[in-house]
Scaffold this motif. Structure first.
Motif, PDB file in Angstrom:
ATOM      1  N   LEU A  95      33.847  22.629 -43.207  1.00  0.00           N
ATOM      2  CA  LEU A  95      32.908  22.270 -42.013  1.00  0.00           C
ATOM      3  C   LEU A  95      32.887  20.601 -41.645  1.00  0.00           C
ATOM      4  N   VAL A  96      32.705  20.047 -42.711  1.00  0.00           N
ATOM      5  CA  VAL A  96      32.417  18.551 -42.589  1.00  0.00           C
ATOM      6  C   VAL A  96      33.599  17.830 -42.475  1.00  0.00           C
ATOM      7  N   LYS A  97      34.501  18.114 -43.026  1.00  0.00           N
ATOM      8  CA  LYS A  97      35.825  17.629 -42.879  1.00  0.00           C
ATOM      9  C   LYS A  97      36.931  17.877 -41.642  1.00  0.00           C
ATOM     10  N   LYS A  98      36.679  19.266 -41.240  1.00  0.00           N
ATOM     11  CA  LYS A  98      37.897  19.669 -40.540  1.00  0.00           C
ATOM     12  C   LYS A  98      37.154  20.431 -39.259  1.00  0.00           C
ATOM     13  N   ARG A  99      35.845  20.718 -39.190  1.00  0.00           N
ATOM     14  CA  ARG A  99      35.270  21.444 -38.198  1.00  0.00           C
ATOM     15  C   ARG A  99      35.788  22.610 -38.076  1.00  0.00           C
ATOM     16  N   ASP A 100      36.368  23.472 -38.975  1.00  0.00           N
ATOM     17  CA  ASP A 100      37.241  24.567 -38.761  1.00  0.00           C
ATOM     18  C   ASP A 100      37.101  25.223 -40.401  1.00  0.00           C
ATOM     19  N   CYS A 101      37.625  26.498 -40.442  1.00  0.00           N
ATOM     20  CA  CYS A 101      37.775  27.213 -41.885  1.00  0.00           C
ATOM     21  C   CYS A 101      36.847  27.273 -42.421  1.00  0.00           C
ATOM     22  N   PHE A 102      35.723  28.034 -41.926  1.00  0.00           N
ATOM     23  CA  PHE A 102      34.616  28.306 -42.871  1.00  0.00           C
ATOM     24  C   PHE A 102      33.800  29.467 -42.012  1.00  0.00           C
ATOM     25  N   ALA A 103      33.057  30.173 -42.719  1.00  0.00           N
ATOM     26  CA  ALA A 103      32.436  31.336 -42.682  1.00  0.00           C
ATOM     27  C   ALA A 103      31.136  31.614 -42.665  1.00  0.00           C
ATOM     28  N   ILE A 104      30.530  32.802 -42.202  1.00  0.00           N
ATOM     29  CA  ILE A 104      29.119  33.083 -42.438  1.00  0.00           C
ATOM     30  C   ILE A 104      29.117  34.570 -43.213  1.00  0.00           C
ATOM     31  N   MET A 105      28.324  34.578 -44.231  1.00  0.00           N
ATOM     32  CA  MET A 105      28.515  35.944 -44.886  1.00  0.00           C
ATOM     33  C   MET A 105      27.248  36.537 -45.246  1.00  0.00           C
ATOM     34  N   ILE A 106      27.163  37.976 -45.106  1.00  0.00           N
ATOM     35  CA  ILE A 106      26.280  38.563 -45.676  1.00  0.00           C
ATOM     36  C   ILE A 106      26.583  39.996 -46.188  1.00  0.00           C
ATOM     37  N   GLY A 107      26.120  40.177 -47.608  1.00  0.00           N
ATOM     38  CA  GLY A 107      26.318  41.431 -48.138  1.00  0.00           C
ATOM     39  C   GLY A 107      25.021  42.219 -48.486  1.00  0.00           C
ATOM     40  N   VAL A 108      24.937  43.360 -48.487  1.00  0.00           N
ATOM     41  CA  VAL A 108      23.644  44.163 -48.675  1.00  0.00           C
ATOM     42  C   VAL A 108      23.955  45.225 -49.585  1.00  0.00           C
ATOM     43  N   TYR A 109      23.237  45.145 -50.576  1.00  0.00           N
ATOM     44  CA  TYR A 109      23.185  46.427 -51.766  1.00  0.00           C
ATOM     45  C   TYR A 109      21.837  47.121 -51.596  1.00  0.00           C
ATOM     46  N   ASP A 110      21.784  48.461 -51.926  1.00  0.00           N
ATOM     47  CA  ASP A 110      20.431  49.109 -52.314  1.00  0.00           C
ATOM     48  C   ASP A 110      20.442  49.482 -53.774  1.00  0.00           C
ATOM     49  N   GLY A 111      19.827  48.611 -54.392  1.00  0.00           N
ATOM     50  CA  GLY A 111      20.016  48.903 -55.852  1.00  0.00           C
ATOM     51  C   GLY A 111      21.348  48.627 -56.148  1.00  0.00           C
ATOM     52  N   GLU A 112      22.186  49.585 -56.954  1.00  0.00           N
ATOM     53  CA  GLU A 112      23.380  49.291 -57.223  1.00  0.00           C
ATOM     54  C   GLU A 112      24.466  49.778 -56.142  1.00  0.00           C
ATOM     55  N   ARG A 113      24.129  50.377 -55.052  1.00  0.00           N
ATOM     56  CA  ARG A 113      24.937  50.837 -54.158  1.00  0.00           C
ATOM     57  C   ARG A 113      25.218  49.971 -53.077  1.00  0.00           C
ATOM     58  N   PRO A 114      26.539  49.626 -52.913  1.00  0.00           N
ATOM     59  CA  PRO A 114      26.755  48.809 -51.921  1.00  0.00           C
ATOM     60  C   PRO A 114      26.415  49.370 -50.429  1.00  0.00           C
ATOM     61  N   ILE A 115      25.953  48.503 -49.427  1.00  0.00           N
ATOM     62  CA  ILE A 115      25.860  49.303 -48.142  1.00  0.00           C
ATOM     63  C   ILE A 115      26.669  48.817 -47.104  1.00  0.00           C
ATOM     64  N   CYS A 116      26.522  47.266 -46.750  1.00  0.00           N
ATOM     65  CA  CYS A 116      27.604  46.853 -45.854  1.00  0.00           C
ATOM     66  C   CYS A 116      27.760  45.218 -46.257  1.00  0.00           C
TER      67      CYS A 116
END
Length: 257
Positions: A95-116
């Motif tokens: 982001l700082v050097k290129k203003r490109d090639c970066f992402a936003i991420m969210i991972g959600v679990y319910d206890g040990e179970r992956p949701i999304c």
């Protein structure tokens, strides 16, 4: 209780809104600070986007646990109920050097179970989202599992520092592959594997770096484990292999423990 379909919809809505905010402000980056070293950076965009996401989580899921890159670190071994893993800008140096090639991420679990999971390639305006119960999508298009090719036929994504250190025989693995690539963003590396453009990814990642990618990749039948073959610890830094099943087996045979 919560509605799982509504949760997925909210997560994707938050990520899309934050990506739009990032694109609008990508040329107004301020307050660039170092964290663990000269190239481990945080900007006002990182902290603002994380605050926006956390505010929405607190509003809709006040009892949920949040593990964010810019949040105070928590020493956990297990979690009960909903846990949100948030990386507001994955690839801050890009982001700082290129203003490109970066992402936003969210991972959600319910206890040990992956949701999304949700990974937003911000500048391409491509959102990869989904989970084990709903499949994986790029925007509105289903993502099909990549071909399970041999290591010699595919590209391997690496962390450049880890590659040069050769702690897990990365150089030998590279020599047996079609070549290596360095993207500087874990989220974008996971996208390359899911799309079949890369066959494996070797890196040392924090929980917010791999949570969303692990959920999406495993939903497509890919392997995401520690370099010793054991399951990832979602609350600690892990040395990981993410790969197609055949490439994973070949990589493991090339490593020595």
């Amino acid at each position: 209780m919560y509605d799982e379909k509504q949760l997925v919809s909210r997560v994707t809505t938050w990520v899309l809104a934050c990506a739009e905010y990032a694109r609008q402000n990508v040329e107004q980056i301020q307050d660039i600070k170092q964290k663990s070293g000269e190239y481990d950076l945080v900007t006002n965009l990182d902290t603002t986007i994380e605050a926006k996401i956390e505010a929405q989580i607190h509003k809709h899921y006040p009892d949920a646990l949040i593990i964010g890159e810019e949040a105070p670190k928590q020493h956990l071994t297990t979690a009960q109920g909903l846990t949100f893993f948030v990386d507001p800008i994955d690839g801050t140096l890009n982001l700082v050097k290129k203003r490109d090639c970066f992402a936003i991420m969210i991972g959600v679990y319910d206890g040990e179970r992956p949701i999304c999971g949700a990974i937003m390639d911000v500048m391409k305006n491509q959102l990869y989202w989904g989970g084990p119960n709903i499949g994986v999508y790029c925007n509105d298009t289903p993502v099909t599992p990549p071909e399970d090719s041999l290591l010699k036929d595919g590209l391997v994504g690496v962390s450049w520092r880890q590659f040069l250190g050769n702690r897990f025989n990365e150089i030998k693995i590279a020599q047996k592959s079609a070549g290596i690539r360095v993207m500087g963003s874990a989220g974008l590396e996971f996208i390359e594997i899911m799309n079949g453009k890369h066959i494996a990814y070797l890196a040392t990642l924090n929980p917010w770096d791999f949570a969303a990618g692990q959920i999406l990749a495993e939903s497509l039948g890919l392997k995401v484990v520690k370099t010793d073959g054991n399951r990832l610890n979602r609350f600690k830094t892990n040395h990981i292999i993410a790969a197609t099943p055949t490439a994973y087996q070949q990589i493991r045979r090339l490593q020595h423990f």
